[in-house]
Each structure stands twice: as structure tokens, then as C-alpha cells.
Design a protein around this motif. Structure first.
Motif, PDB file in Angstrom:
ATOM      1  N   VAL A 214       0.864  -1.177   0.000  1.00 45.55           N
ATOM      2  CA  VAL A 214       0.000   0.000   0.000  1.00 45.55           C
ATOM      3  C   VAL A 214       0.903   1.230   0.000  1.00 45.55           C
ATOM      4  CG1 VAL A 214      -1.753   1.296   1.258  1.00 45.55           C
ATOM      5  CG2 VAL A 214      -1.833  -1.212   1.219  1.00 45.55           C
ATOM      6  N   VAL A 215       0.637   2.158  -0.902  1.00 43.77           N
ATOM      7  CA  VAL A 215       1.416   3.392  -0.967  1.00 43.77           C
ATOM      8  C   VAL A 215       0.752   4.413  -0.054  1.00 43.77           C
ATOM      9  CG1 VAL A 215       2.306   5.229  -2.445  1.00 43.77           C
ATOM     10  CG2 VAL A 215       2.146   2.878  -3.322  1.00 43.77           C
ATOM     11  N   GLU A 216       1.349   4.631   1.108  1.00 40.91           N
ATOM     12  CA  GLU A 216       0.771   5.518   2.117  1.00 40.91           C
ATOM     13  C   GLU A 216       1.248   6.955   1.907  1.00 40.91           C
ATOM     14  OE1 GLU A 216      -1.462   4.545   4.063  1.00 40.91           O
ATOM     15  OE2 GLU A 216      -1.208   2.412   4.472  1.00 40.91           O
ATOM     16  N   ASP A 217       0.325   7.893   2.048  1.00 41.31           N
ATOM     17  CA  ASP A 217       0.684   9.302   1.925  1.00 41.31           C
ATOM     18  C   ASP A 217       1.791   9.668   2.903  1.00 41.31           C
ATOM     19  OD1 ASP A 217      -1.228   9.659  -0.008  1.00 41.31           O
ATOM     20  OD2 ASP A 217      -2.741  10.482   1.345  1.00 41.31           O
ATOM     21  N   GLY A 218       2.704  10.508   2.462  1.00 45.92           N
ATOM     22  CA  GLY A 218       3.755  11.000   3.332  1.00 45.92           C
ATOM     23  C   GLY A 218       4.987  10.129   3.389  1.00 45.92           C
ATOM     24  N   THR A 219       4.972   8.976   2.717  1.00 47.32           N
ATOM     25  CA  THR A 219       6.136   8.094   2.734  1.00 47.32           C
ATOM     26  C   THR A 219       7.058   8.405   1.552  1.00 47.32           C
ATOM     27  OG1 THR A 219       5.016   6.400   1.403  1.00 47.32           O
ATOM     28  CG2 THR A 219       4.789   6.249   3.807  1.00 47.32           C
ATOM     29  N   ALA A 220       8.294   7.925   1.653  1.00 52.10           N
ATOM     30  CA  ALA A 220       9.234   8.090   0.548  1.00 52.10           C
ATOM     31  C   ALA A 220       8.728   7.389  -0.707  1.00 52.10           C
ATOM     32  CB  ALA A 220      10.609   7.552   0.952  1.00 52.10           C
ATOM     33  N   LEU A 221       8.070   6.240  -0.530  1.00 57.33           N
ATOM     34  CA  LEU A 221       7.518   5.523  -1.669  1.00 57.33           C
ATOM     35  C   LEU A 221       6.458   6.360  -2.383  1.00 57.33           C
ATOM     36  CD1 LEU A 221       7.478   2.851  -3.269  1.00 57.33           C
ATOM     37  CD2 LEU A 221       5.695   2.049  -1.691  1.00 57.33           C
ATOM     38  N   ALA A 222       5.592   7.011  -1.602  1.00 58.43           N
ATOM     39  CA  ALA A 222       4.565   7.857  -2.205  1.00 58.43           C
ATOM     40  C   ALA A 222       5.181   9.010  -2.993  1.00 58.43           C
ATOM     41  CB  ALA A 222       3.629   8.399  -1.124  1.00 58.43           C
ATOM     42  N   ARG A 223       6.268   9.566  -2.478  1.00 60.03           N
ATOM     43  CA  ARG A 223       6.928  10.660  -3.203  1.00 60.03           C
ATOM     44  C   ARG A 223       7.536  10.166  -4.514  1.00 60.03           C
ATOM     45  NH1 ARG A 223       8.066  11.924   2.243  1.00 60.03           N
ATOM     46  NH2 ARG A 223      10.105  10.882   2.223  1.00 60.03           N
TER      47      ARG A 223
END
Length: 391
Positions: A214-223
Motif C-alpha cells: 500500500v502506498v501511504e501518503d507522506g512516505t518516501a515511496l509515495a513521493r
């Protein structure tokens, strides 16, 4: 809900009789931050003077206050030390955590005591120390055996370390060892996942947890997704990977008992079953959530704020809510339908039973005597089943 200024007075009720009671302890420390993680964790550079020793002293105070606040504290059925990376505390630190629980609460004779661990911060001596202290279960974060998948997740352990750690835990006397997998990472292939499952099976563990990325807001993955560097996980691919994981595990004798969890007979995680089956628990540590009676609360997040409140003799509660009958019913349906044991029809209203006929007709659940049980296809659409039953 906007959090009120702490300290917050917590209107706790007595623990509901007949329900399992557990203690969850949150260790907020990590050596590095994984790119997909949005948990309440802190690396050394983010701690602003907080440290594990100060956290442990504050935890002891919170557990003392917890025991004093509960009317006739019940026997503790399960203890779960999560994080973060609890294994950074080492065997001595985790032993001190369990000793703090025992100082203020009585553990049941057959209590399940679990700690999460990062494979890179474990060793044979550590597992031996945990077993001697009374821990009965270890959960290891593996995620994948493919180096490029671990790199995409910003995981720091080597692909073979999780296998070695699982073997070390079993050699130390742990009958119950869990390995976590994440599937659907951009760049992962079907073969990557199947090789990861083969490593899990080679380790001889009795429990596997498998979670879709799950791509969570605020994570490096989301960026990275936002910048177009990697693609969002595809829902069809996630469903396909779940089916591959399920098929391979079940063929090897690990059957599902909750949508994202498989075990050999007797290997189920009792602490998590308590969550899913309406048990009660005290959540201790920064950001931990607890649930007693009809009250759910959550602690302040930062370790420094947490310790400061406890030093003043206040519970470190950020806020709370009282669950009314509608909210409690919604959660019970949402959680219990995910279990292999199924959702008891007796919990449903007449209208909800009539709506259940629609999901039965769609092949998402079957009726087994007095329960509704998800089909293989229904497990992929469990949230849709809940919406149909409750809407």
C-alpha cells in the motif's frame, strides 16, 4: 477528529467479561526508515534527545498507571511487542519490557508472548535470551527474498538473513515463528514472489503473513510514485499475486485463517485473533492504541512528549472515542468476516441477512450452518462484502 491538548482524562470502563485481554507495547525506534512505512517510528536523527532507556522508564510508569486504572485487571492472555524495531532493544531490553508487564499484570499460564524483529538485529544469543525470558513467538520482517524488491522497499537486510534468523529462532526453542511478506512491489515478478515463498517454506516456520503493498501518503515511496519514478501497484496484479501466494502456501500445509494470514494447525497468532474477534487490550508506548469496554484511545506519538506526560503522572493519551452500538457493530462485521471461522449470522440484523443473499449469489461467501465464510474469490473482495452487508 482533532486531537485535544494532552493530558487527556481517559474515561475507562471495566474490561468486558468473557473477552480475551492483551497488552500491546509499541517500540518506536528504527535504525533506518523503510520507504513504504508510515508507522510511528523514529530513527536516531529524529529523536531529539529521546532514547530507549528513557522510553523504558516511561513505559514502566504507563503500565503502573494502566493497572491502577483498570477495575480488577484481568489475567493477560497475550502480549505483543511491536514497532518500530523491538529487536534493537536486544534480549536484555526486551526481557526488561516483559518484566515490566509482569510487575503490574498477571500473565495467564498459557500466555502468548510475541515480539517483532528485524532479521538484521537478531542473533542466536538474542533468540536464546528471549526464549529464556518467556517469549513464545517471534515475527520476522522478511518482505521478499529478491534483492531488487528489497531495494525498492528500502529494506536494509540481505535476502538470506531472514531465512537464517528464522532457523536461529527455531533452534533456540521457538515453536511459533512468523515471516512477513509484501507482494505487489513495483518491479516484482511472479517468479520473485514464488521464490520468496519457497524461502519461507525452507525456513520451516509455522506462520506467514502476506500483505499487498500500500502506498501511504507522506512516505518516501509515495513521493517516488508522485514523481513518476515508479508506478502505483496494479490491483489486478495484486490479486494475481495473492492467489499465487495462497496456492503455494496451502499446498505446503499452511492454510489461511484470516485473509492476510496463513498457519499450520496451532500456529495462529492469538494476539491478532483477539483484535479480530472483539478482544480488549491496553496499548502502551508512543502512538499505541488501546480498547477497553467501549472506549478506544491512542497515545501521543513522539517519545519525548510521551515521557514528559508520564513524568508528570499523567497517562499519555492524545485522544479517545466512545464506540456506540452502530460503530461497534460495523467493526465487528468488518473484522470477523475476514476470519476463516466466518461471520456468525446471529450478529446480523434481518436486513443484513437479506443482503447477505446477494453476496452468496455472487459467489463471494458461502453459508456454513450458522456462519458466512468468504470464498477464495470473496477474500479478494472482502471490503466489498462488508459494504454490501452494512449498506
Amino acid at each position: 477528529m482533532t486531537a485535544r491538548t494532552a493530558p487527556v482524562e481517559l474515561p475507562l470502563q471495566a474490561v468486558t467479561p468473557g473477552r480475551a485481554f492483551g497488552i500491546y507495547i509499541h517500540v518506536p525506534f528504527c535504525a533506518t526508515r523503510c520507504g513504504y512505512c508510515d508507522f510511528n517510528t523514529y530513527t536516531p536523527a529524529e529523536l531529539s534527545g529521546a532514547n530507549p532507556d528513557g522510553w523504558l522508564e516511561a513505559l514502566r510508569v504507563e503500565l503502573a498507571l494502566a493497572a491502577a486504572r483498570l477495575d480488577s485487571p484481568p489475567s493477560v492472555d497475550t502480549v505483543f511487542v511491536g514497532g518500530g524495531t523491538p529487536s534493537l532493544l536486544g534480549a536484555a531490553g526486551l526481557t526488561a519490557v516483559l518484566d515490566a508487564v509482569r510487575t503490574h499484570f498477571t500473565l495467564a499460564a498459557d500466555a502468548e508472548v510475541t515480539t517483532e524483529s528485524n532479521p538484521e538485529s537478531t542473533s542466536p544469543d538474542m533468540f536464546a535470551g528471549l526464549r529464556a525470558a518467556g517469549f513464545t513467538r517471534v515475527s520476522l520482517g522478511m518482505q521478499s527474498a529478491a534483492p531488487h524488491v528489497l531495494a525498492a522497499l528500502d529494506r536494509v537486510h540481505s535476502p538470506g538473513r531472514a531465512l537464517a534468523a528464522a532457523r536461529e529462532a527455531r533452534a533456540a526453542g521457538f515453536d511459533h515463528v512468523n515471516l512477513d511478506l509484501i507482494y505487489g512491489t513495483p518491479g516484482e515478478t511472479d517468479d520473485d514472489l514464488l521464490r520468496s515463498v519457497d524461502v519461507v517454506l525452507e525456513a520451516g516456520v509455522d506462520h506467514v503473513s502476506g500483505y499487498a503493498l500500500v502506498v501511504e501518503d507522506g512516505t518516501a515511496l509515495a513521493r517516488r510514485v508522485r514523481r513518476g519514478e515508479i508506478a502505483m501497484p496494479d490491483n489486478d496484479v495484486l490479486a494475481q499475486r495473492y492467489e499465487l501466494l495462497d496456492t503455494r502456501l496451502r499446498a505446503a500445509g499452511l492454510d489461511w485463517y484470516e485473509v492476510s494470514n496463513w498457519s499450520r494447525p496451532g500456529g495462529e497468532c492469538r494476539h491478532n485473533i483477539g483484535y479480530w474477534n472483539g478482544g480488549q487490550w491496553w496499548g502502551a508506548g508512543p502512538g499505541a492504541h488501546g480498547y477497553v469496554g467501549a472506549t478506544r484511545w491512542w497515545n501521543v506519538k513522539h517519545p519525548s512528549t510521551y515521557a514528559h506526560l508520564l513524568s508528570d503522572g499523567s497517562l499519555p493519551v492524545a485522544d479517545f472515542e466512545e464506540l456506540d452500538q452502530v460503530a461497534a457493530h460495523t467493526e465487528e462485521v468488518m473484522l470477523r468476516v475476514r476470519m476463516r471461522d466466518g461471520l456468525p449470522l446471529a450478529l446480523l440484523s434481518g436486513a443484513e441477512r437479506r443482503r447477505a443473499e446477494a453476496v452468496i449469489a455472487d459467489g463471494l461467501v458461502t453459508r456454513d450452518a450458522d456462519r458466512l465464510i468468504l470464498t477464495d474469490r470473496g477474500r479478494l473482495l472482502a471490503d466489498a462484502v462488508v459494504r454490501t452487508l452494512l449498506d
